[in-house]
Design an enzyme around this catalytic site. Structure first.
Site, PDB file in Angstrom:
ATOM      1  N   ASP A   1      -3.896   5.728   6.405  1.00 51.75           N
ATOM      2  CA  ASP A   1      -4.460   6.929   7.007  1.00 51.75           C
ATOM      3  C   ASP A   1      -5.405   6.489   8.136  1.00 51.75           C
ATOM      4  O   ASP A   1      -4.966   6.249   9.252  1.00 51.75           O
ATOM      5  CB  ASP A   1      -5.176   7.696   5.885  1.00 51.75           C
ATOM      6  CG  ASP A   1      -5.632   9.079   6.292  1.00 51.75           C
ATOM      7  OD1 ASP A   1      -6.397   9.193   7.269  1.00 51.75           O
ATOM      8  OD2 ASP A   1      -5.253  10.056   5.634  1.00 51.75           O
TER       9      ASP A   1
ATOM     10  N   PHE B   1      -1.161  16.268   3.617  1.00 50.87           N
ATOM     11  CA  PHE B   1      -1.570  15.611   2.379  1.00 50.87           C
ATOM     12  C   PHE B   1      -0.390  15.586   1.413  1.00 50.87           C
ATOM     13  O   PHE B   1       0.128  16.625   1.018  1.00 50.87           O
ATOM     14  CB  PHE B   1      -2.770  16.316   1.741  1.00 50.87           C
ATOM     15  CG  PHE B   1      -3.364  15.496   0.630  1.00 50.87           C
ATOM     16  CD1 PHE B   1      -4.246  14.458   0.906  1.00 50.87           C
ATOM     17  CD2 PHE B   1      -3.002  15.731  -0.700  1.00 50.87           C
ATOM     18  CE1 PHE B   1      -4.772  13.668  -0.122  1.00 50.87           C
ATOM     19  CE2 PHE B   1      -3.526  14.944  -1.727  1.00 50.87           C
ATOM     20  CZ  PHE B   1      -4.410  13.912  -1.425  1.00 50.87           C
TER      21      PHE B   1
ATOM     22  N   GLU C   1       0.850  -1.197   0.000  1.00 49.73           N
ATOM     23  CA  GLU C   1       0.000   0.000   0.000  1.00 49.73           C
ATOM     24  C   GLU C   1       0.885   1.246   0.000  1.00 49.73           C
ATOM     25  O   GLU C   1       2.011   1.223   0.502  1.00 49.73           O
ATOM     26  CB  GLU C   1      -0.912  -0.066   1.239  1.00 49.73           C
ATOM     27  CG  GLU C   1      -1.810   1.121   1.469  1.00 49.73           C
ATOM     28  CD  GLU C   1      -2.872   1.333   0.398  1.00 49.73           C
ATOM     29  OE1 GLU C   1      -2.491   1.490  -0.779  1.00 49.73           O
ATOM     30  OE2 GLU C   1      -4.066   1.374   0.739  1.00 49.73           O
TER      31      GLU C   1
HETATM   32  P1  5GP Z   1      -7.317   4.617   4.771  1.00 47.60           P
HETATM   33  O1  5GP Z   1      -6.114   4.131   5.547  1.00 47.60           O
HETATM   34  O2  5GP Z   1      -7.885   5.879   5.330  1.00 47.60           O
HETATM   35  O3  5GP Z   1      -8.349   3.559   4.575  1.00 47.60           O
HETATM   36  O4  5GP Z   1      -6.948   4.926   3.292  1.00 47.60           O
HETATM   37  C1  5GP Z   1      -5.735   5.228   2.842  1.00 47.60           C
HETATM   38  C2  5GP Z   1      -5.915   5.729   1.424  1.00 47.60           C
HETATM   39  O5  5GP Z   1      -6.304   7.114   1.451  1.00 47.60           O
HETATM   40  C3  5GP Z   1      -4.624   5.666   0.679  1.00 47.60           C
HETATM   41  O6  5GP Z   1      -4.472   4.446  -0.007  1.00 47.60           O
HETATM   42  C4  5GP Z   1      -4.742   6.857  -0.241  1.00 47.60           C
HETATM   43  O7  5GP Z   1      -5.434   6.478  -1.403  1.00 47.60           O
HETATM   44  C5  5GP Z   1      -5.575   7.849   0.518  1.00 47.60           C
HETATM   45  N1  5GP Z   1      -4.724   8.830   1.221  1.00 47.60           N
HETATM   46  C6  5GP Z   1      -4.594   9.016   2.549  1.00 47.60           C
HETATM   47  N2  5GP Z   1      -3.745  10.000   2.847  1.00 47.60           N
HETATM   48  C7  5GP Z   1      -3.292  10.464   1.666  1.00 47.60           C
HETATM   49  C8  5GP Z   1      -2.367  11.518   1.297  1.00 47.60           C
HETATM   50  O8  5GP Z   1      -1.741  12.216   2.120  1.00 47.60           O
HETATM   51  N3  5GP Z   1      -2.166  11.700  -0.032  1.00 47.60           N
HETATM   52  C9  5GP Z   1      -2.799  10.964  -0.985  1.00 47.60           C
HETATM   53  N4  5GP Z   1      -2.515  11.237  -2.256  1.00 47.60           N
HETATM   54  N5  5GP Z   1      -3.676   9.991  -0.685  1.00 47.60           N
HETATM   55  C10 5GP Z   1      -3.924   9.729   0.635  1.00 47.60           C
HETATM   56 MG    MG Z   2      -4.129   3.715  -1.777  1.00 42.51          MG
END
Ligand code: 5GP
Ligand code: MG
Length: 185
Positions: free
Chosen positions: A107, A156, A103
């Site tokens: 986040d 971000f 991955e």
């Molecule tokens: P989570 O852990 O919230 O389920 O999802 C993570 C996903 O959110 C990552 O695979 C990515 O697609 C998106 N994401 C989270 N933080 C960022 C960031 O700082 N930049 C970008 N481009 N995508 C992010």
């Molecule tokens: Mg992703």
């Protein structure tokens, strides 16, 4: 021509640092899965992990397979349940295999929590998660990746596969996007 780098507030990880992170992760993965006698299957999460996957796997000198999945996770912040939608699934079984999910960034933790549960439920011998970046302060569910490249603050980031509105994936470094870019959208 629009200069993408003008939209970057600061470089968080340089090309050199990304190379070193990939080498370190590849070393740990190689140690973990050497001589298991089992099949090793990497599942790269599209699209953000593509650049990372290419750099990482070229440093893992083990017999392995590479597969791709495209997923998205949903769920309001207040609900740790959420769910995962699979847009592109595996075309093969992972039964009995050691699976490593690749991955770009963790986040809330929802995506990897759900995806690792999904693949474990298909009979994998083991499912571990490897993420290039981790934002531990953003976690909404109880999830920890097994291999983490670098922890970063709640900013971000784009580049090295990560996008904003499908752009910036081709930047060779990881940068913090200027907030003016998303407020003007
Ligand atoms: P989570 O852990 O919230 O389920 O999802 C993570 C996903 O959110 C990552 O695979 C990515 O697609 C998106 N994401 C989270 N933080 C960022 C960031 O700082 N930049 C970008 N481009 N995508 C992010
Ligand atoms: Mg992703």
């Amino acid at each position: 021509m629009h200069d993408m780098s003008a939209d970057i507030e600061r470089v968080l990880l340089s090309e050199r640092e990304l190379k070193d992170i990939c080498s370190a992760l590849a070393g740990r993965i190689t140690k973990t899965y050497a001589d298991t006698g089992r099949e090793l299957v990497f599942v790269s999460v599209l699209k953000g992990s593509v650049v990372f996957t290419a750099d990482l796997l070229r440093r893992v000198p083990l017999p392995c397979a590479l597969e791709f999945m495209k997923v998205s996770s949903y769920g309001a912040a207040a609900h740790s349940s959420g769910f995962i939608q699979v847009h592109l699934d595996l075309k093969r079984s992972v039964e009995g295999a050691d699976v490593v999910i690749l991955e770009d960034i963790v986040d809330s933790g929802r995506t990897l929590q759900k995806l690792s549960g999904l693949l474990a439920g298909r009979g994998a011998h083991s499912v571990r998660c490897c993420t290039l970046l981790d934002k531990p302060t953003c976690r909404q569910v109880d999830f920890r990746a097994d291999f983490v490249g670098r922890c970063i603050p709640d900013v971000f980031v784009v580049g090295y596969g990560l996008d904003y509105g499908e752009r910036y994936r081709n930047l060779p470094y990881i940068g913090v996007l200027r907030s003016a870019v998303y407020t003007r959208a």
